[in-house]
Design an enzyme around this catalytic site. Structure first.
Site, PDB file in Angstrom:
ATOM      1  N   SER A  53     -19.696  24.686  35.494  1.00  0.00           N
ATOM      2  CA  SER A  53     -19.514  25.936  34.745  1.00  0.00           C
ATOM      3  C   SER A  53     -18.642  25.746  33.514  1.00  0.00           C
ATOM      4  CB  SER A  53     -18.967  27.036  35.639  1.00  0.00           C
ATOM      5  OG  SER A  53     -17.994  26.520  36.484  1.00  0.00           O
ATOM      6  N   LEU A  54     -17.584  24.950  33.625  1.00  0.00           N
ATOM      7  CA  LEU A  54     -16.741  24.737  32.451  1.00  0.00           C
ATOM      8  C   LEU A  54     -17.505  23.952  31.388  1.00  0.00           C
ATOM      9  CD1 LEU A  54     -13.273  24.102  34.112  1.00  0.00           C
ATOM     10  CD2 LEU A  54     -14.175  26.184  33.108  1.00  0.00           C
ATOM     11  N   ARG A  95     -22.498  22.770  48.907  1.00  0.00           N
ATOM     12  CA  ARG A  95     -21.747  24.018  49.030  1.00  0.00           C
ATOM     13  C   ARG A  95     -22.521  25.121  49.769  1.00  0.00           C
ATOM     14  NH1 ARG A  95     -18.853  25.741  43.486  1.00  0.00           N
ATOM     15  NH2 ARG A  95     -17.362  24.133  44.070  1.00  0.00           N
ATOM     16  N   ASP A 153     -17.599  43.919  34.144  1.00  0.00           N
ATOM     17  CA  ASP A 153     -17.641  44.921  33.067  1.00  0.00           C
ATOM     18  C   ASP A 153     -18.356  44.393  31.818  1.00  0.00           C
ATOM     19  OD1 ASP A 153     -15.557  43.178  32.738  1.00  0.00           O
ATOM     20  OD2 ASP A 153     -14.073  44.675  32.172  1.00  0.00           O
ATOM     21  N   GLU A 199     -19.274  32.666  32.262  1.00  0.00           N
ATOM     22  CA  GLU A 199     -19.843  33.216  33.491  1.00  0.00           C
ATOM     23  C   GLU A 199     -20.551  34.548  33.270  1.00  0.00           C
ATOM     24  OE1 GLU A 199     -17.139  32.257  36.731  1.00  0.00           O
ATOM     25  OE2 GLU A 199     -18.352  33.558  38.021  1.00  0.00           O
TER      26      GLU A 199
HETATM   27  C1  LIG Z   1     -10.350  28.728  41.953  1.00  0.00           C
HETATM   28  C2  LIG Z   1     -11.464  28.334  41.026  1.00  0.00           C
HETATM   29  C3  LIG Z   1     -11.754  26.991  40.829  1.00  0.00           C
HETATM   30  C4  LIG Z   1     -12.771  26.614  39.960  1.00  0.00           C
HETATM   31  N1  LIG Z   1     -13.012  25.288  39.753  1.00  0.00           N
HETATM   32  C5  LIG Z   1     -13.937  24.918  38.842  1.00  0.00           C
HETATM   33  C6  LIG Z   1     -14.139  23.540  38.523  1.00  0.00           C
HETATM   34  O1  LIG Z   1     -13.489  22.657  39.093  1.00  0.00           O
HETATM   35  N2  LIG Z   1     -15.072  23.228  37.577  1.00  0.00           N
HETATM   36  C7  LIG Z   1     -15.804  24.170  36.938  1.00  0.00           C
HETATM   37  O2  LIG Z   1     -16.628  23.841  36.080  1.00  0.00           O
HETATM   38  N3  LIG Z   1     -15.643  25.490  37.229  1.00  0.00           N
HETATM   39  C8  LIG Z   1     -14.730  25.879  38.147  1.00  0.00           C
HETATM   40  N4  LIG Z   1     -14.559  27.220  38.432  1.00  0.00           N
HETATM   41  C9  LIG Z   1     -15.385  28.201  37.742  1.00  0.00           C
HETATM   42  C10 LIG Z   1     -14.860  28.399  36.339  1.00  0.00           C
HETATM   43  O3  LIG Z   1     -13.441  28.415  36.352  1.00  0.00           O
HETATM   44  C11 LIG Z   1     -15.356  29.725  35.768  1.00  0.00           C
HETATM   45  O4  LIG Z   1     -16.743  29.793  35.885  1.00  0.00           O
HETATM   46  C12 LIG Z   1     -14.944  29.810  34.302  1.00  0.00           C
HETATM   47  O5  LIG Z   1     -13.531  29.859  34.194  1.00  0.00           O
HETATM   48  C13 LIG Z   1     -15.530  31.044  33.656  1.00  0.00           C
HETATM   49  O6  LIG Z   1     -14.991  31.102  32.367  1.00  0.00           O
HETATM   50  P1  LIG Z   1     -15.176  32.394  31.512  1.00  0.00           P
HETATM   51  O7  LIG Z   1     -14.425  32.141  30.229  1.00  0.00           O
HETATM   52  O8  LIG Z   1     -16.597  32.763  31.426  1.00  0.00           O
HETATM   53  O9  LIG Z   1     -14.463  33.562  32.342  1.00  0.00           O
HETATM   54  P2  LIG Z   1     -12.963  33.689  32.845  1.00  0.00           P
HETATM   55  O10 LIG Z   1     -12.262  32.377  32.843  1.00  0.00           O
HETATM   56  O11 LIG Z   1     -13.048  34.457  34.118  1.00  0.00           O
HETATM   57  O12 LIG Z   1     -12.271  34.565  31.729  1.00  0.00           O
HETATM   58  C14 LIG Z   1     -12.691  35.880  31.490  1.00  0.00           C
HETATM   59  C15 LIG Z   1     -11.619  36.561  30.663  1.00  0.00           C
HETATM   60  O13 LIG Z   1     -12.128  37.793  30.163  1.00  0.00           O
HETATM   61  C16 LIG Z   1     -11.149  38.802  30.365  1.00  0.00           C
HETATM   62  N5  LIG Z   1     -11.849  40.098  30.486  1.00  0.00           N
HETATM   63  C17 LIG Z   1     -12.693  40.521  31.457  1.00  0.00           C
HETATM   64  N6  LIG Z   1     -13.138  41.758  31.187  1.00  0.00           N
HETATM   65  C18 LIG Z   1     -12.557  42.121  29.997  1.00  0.00           C
HETATM   66  C19 LIG Z   1     -12.628  43.283  29.197  1.00  0.00           C
HETATM   67  N7  LIG Z   1     -13.377  44.341  29.534  1.00  0.00           N
HETATM   68  N8  LIG Z   1     -11.893  43.324  28.057  1.00  0.00           N
HETATM   69  C20 LIG Z   1     -11.117  42.261  27.678  1.00  0.00           C
HETATM   70  N9  LIG Z   1     -11.027  41.118  28.405  1.00  0.00           N
HETATM   71  C21 LIG Z   1     -11.745  41.071  29.549  1.00  0.00           C
HETATM   72  C22 LIG Z   1     -10.418  38.400  31.618  1.00  0.00           C
HETATM   73  O14 LIG Z   1      -9.140  38.971  31.638  1.00  0.00           O
HETATM   74  C23 LIG Z   1     -10.363  36.885  31.472  1.00  0.00           C
HETATM   75  O15 LIG Z   1      -9.244  36.502  30.723  1.00  0.00           O
HETATM   76  C24 LIG Z   1     -13.538  27.600  39.292  1.00  0.00           C
HETATM   77  C25 LIG Z   1     -13.240  28.964  39.494  1.00  0.00           C
HETATM   78  C26 LIG Z   1     -12.225  29.324  40.354  1.00  0.00           C
HETATM   79  C27 LIG Z   1     -11.935  30.804  40.547  1.00  0.00           C
END
Ligand SMILES: Cc1cc2nc3c(=O)[nH]c(=O)nc-3n(C[C@H](O)[C@H](O)[C@H](O)COP(=O)(O)OP(=O)(O)OC[C@H]3O[C@@H](n4cnc5c(N)ncnc54)[C@H](O)[C@@H]3O)c2cc1C
Length: 309
Positions: free
Chosen positions: A274-275, A173, A106, A258
Site C-alpha cells: 500500500s505504501l 493473511r 469520509d 487508501e
Molecule cells: C498498523 C498498520 C501497519 C501497516 N503496515 C504497513 C506496511 O508495513 N506496509 C504498507 O505498505 N502498508 C502498511 N499499512 C497500510 C498503510 O499504512 C496505509 O494503507 C497507508 O498509510 C494509507 O495512506 P493514506 O495516505 O492513503 O492514508 P492515511 O495514512 O490513513 O492518512 C489519511 C489522512 O487523511 C486525514 N483525513 C481523513 N479524513 C479527512 C478529512 N475529511 N479532512 C482532512 N483530513 C482528513 C487523516 O487525518 C489522515 O491524516 C499499515 C497500516 C496500519 C494501520
C-alpha cells in the site's frame, strides 16, 4: 524484478511519518492546516476556459473544499485549482480496526457526492492478529509469526493452523484471518492466542521493542504469556475509481492512497504494497498536475461561487 521491503524496528510507520512530517514542515511551498476537516468538495460548473474543447458548462471541475476548522470552530471555504484526496481508508466502520480513528470513509463519501464512481468497497482486508483487548486497535505485527509465533485455541490448546494449511502460521493473511475467525465463531470465543514465549526473552525484546513495551503496559508479558488476538479491519482495497495517474471522474480531483481504487491491488492486496502504491500514484499525480493546471483558467472565474459560511 526483486524488490526489498524496508522496515525500521517494529515501528516503521512512525519513522515514515516522522520523516515525512519534518519534510513537509520545512517545505516553503506547503501550508499545513492542522485540525482542519474537509466536509465537502466544491464542484462548480466551469464558467470560462479557453482550452477545453467540450462545452464548458458540461465539465465538472473540483475547485476546492468546504472545511471545518476545529481549533477556531468555524467553517471556511478553501479554493484551489485542483484537489488531491488522500484521506485514507474506511476501517473504522468496523468494530475492530487497525486504522486511525479518522479513517471513517469520509473521503470516499465526498468523492461520491462530487460525482465520482466508487468500486470494490466490499473488499476490506482483515489483518489476522489485532490485539483483542477491549476496543484496542493495536496491531501485533505479522513479523511475530514470521519469527516463529504460533496460534492456539485458548479453549482446547490446539495449534489449529497445522490443520488448515501446510504453511501453518505462515499462510497468507486471508487464510490465517479466516482460520482465526472460524475458531472464534465455532468455539464462542472473543480471541485466540498468539504465543512466541518459546523464544528467548532477549530475542523477543530486541526484535519487537514497541510491541513488547505496549503489551507490558497492558499487563501482558509476551516473553512468558500468550497474546489474545483477533482479526481486525486493516486495508480498504476499494474506493474512489482512479487510473494509475490518480485521475478521478471529476476534472481537477485526484485521489491517492487508501481512499483510491486504482485497480493495482485487486480484491486482496499483498502486505507492504500500500505504501508503494501511495508513492507511485502520488508521483504520477505530481507529474500530471502541471498539464491540468495549464489547461484551466484562473481562480478569478470562481469568485462569488460560494462565500465563506
Ligand atoms: C498498523 C498498520 C501497519 C501497516 N503496515 C504497513 C506496511 O508495513 N506496509 C504498507 O505498505 N502498508 C502498511 N499499512 C497500510 C498503510 O499504512 C496505509 O494503507 C497507508 O498509510 C494509507 O495512506 P493514506 O495516505 O492513503 O492514508 P492515511 O495514512 O490513513 O492518512 C489519511 C489522512 O487523511 C486525514 N483525513 C481523513 N479524513 C479527512 C478529512 N475529511 N479532512 C482532512 N483530513 C482528513 C487523516 O487525518 C489522515 O491524516 C499499515 C497500516 C496500519 C494501520
Amino acid at each position: 524484478m526483486a524488490v526489498d521491503v524496508c522496515s525500521c524496528d517494529d515501528a516503521t510507520g512512525r519513522h515514515v511519518m516522522d520523516a515525512l512530517t519534518t519534510k513537509a514542515q520545512t517545505a516553503i511551498n506547503i501550508t499545513i492546516l492542522p485540525y482542519h476537516e474537509a466536509l465537502e468538495l466544491l464542484t462548480p460548473p466551469m464558467i470560462s476556459s479557453s482550452s477545453f474543447s467540450m462545452n464548458d458548462s458540461e465539465i465538472k471541475h473540483c475547485r476546492g473544499a468546504l472545511v471545518f476548522d476545529h481549533i477556531n470552530e468555524r467553517q471556511l471555504t478553501i479554493y484551489s485549482s485542483a484537489v488531491v484526496l488522500a484521506s485514507g481508508g474506511l476501517g473504522q466502520l468496523f468494530k475492530r480496526a487497525s486504522a486511525p480513528n479518522v479513517c471513517v470513509g469520509d473521503g470516499v463519501m465526498m468523492a461520491w457526492q462530487a460525482g465520482c464512481r466508487l468500486a470494490n468497497l466490499e473488499f476490506v482486508q482483515f489483518h489476522p492478529t489485532g490485539l483483542a483487548l477491549d476496543d484496542s486497535s493495536f496491531l501485533i505485527s505479522e513479523a511475530l509469526r514470521g519469527e516463529g509465533g504460533r496460534l492456539y485455541c485458548p479453549q482446547t490448546g490446539v495449534r489449529f493452523m497445522l490443520d488448515v494449511d501446510e504453511r501453518a502460521e505462515l499462510a497468507p493473511r486471508d487464510i490465517v484471518a479466516r482460520a482465526i475467525a472460524n475458531q472464534i465463531s465455532s468455539n464462542g470465543l472473543g480471541y485466540v492466542h498468539l504465543d512466541i514465549s518459546h523464544l528467548p526473552a532477549a530475542f523477543i525484546q530486541a526484535h519487537f521493542p514497541q510491541i513488547y513495551q505496549t503489551l507490558l503496559a497492558l499487563g501482558i508479558d509476551m516473553t512468558t504469556d500468550p497474546i489474545p488476538v483477533a482479526p481486525t479491519a486493516h486495508y480498504s482495497c476499494g474506493g474512489v475509481v482512479t487510473c494509475a495517474n490518480g485521475l478521478t471522474d471529476v476534472a481537477g480531483l485526484y485521489a491517492a492512497g487508501e481512499v483510491a481504487y486504482t485497480g493495482l491491488h485487486g480484491a486482496n492486496r499483498l502486505a507492504s504494497n500500500s505504501l508503494l502504491e501511495c508513492v507511485v500514484v502520488g508521483r504520477n499525480i505530481a507529474a500530471n498536475l502541471p498539464r491540468y493546471l495549464k489547461k484551466i483558467g484562473t481562480l478569478k472565474e470562481l469568485r462569488g461561487f460560494r462565500e465563506n459560511g
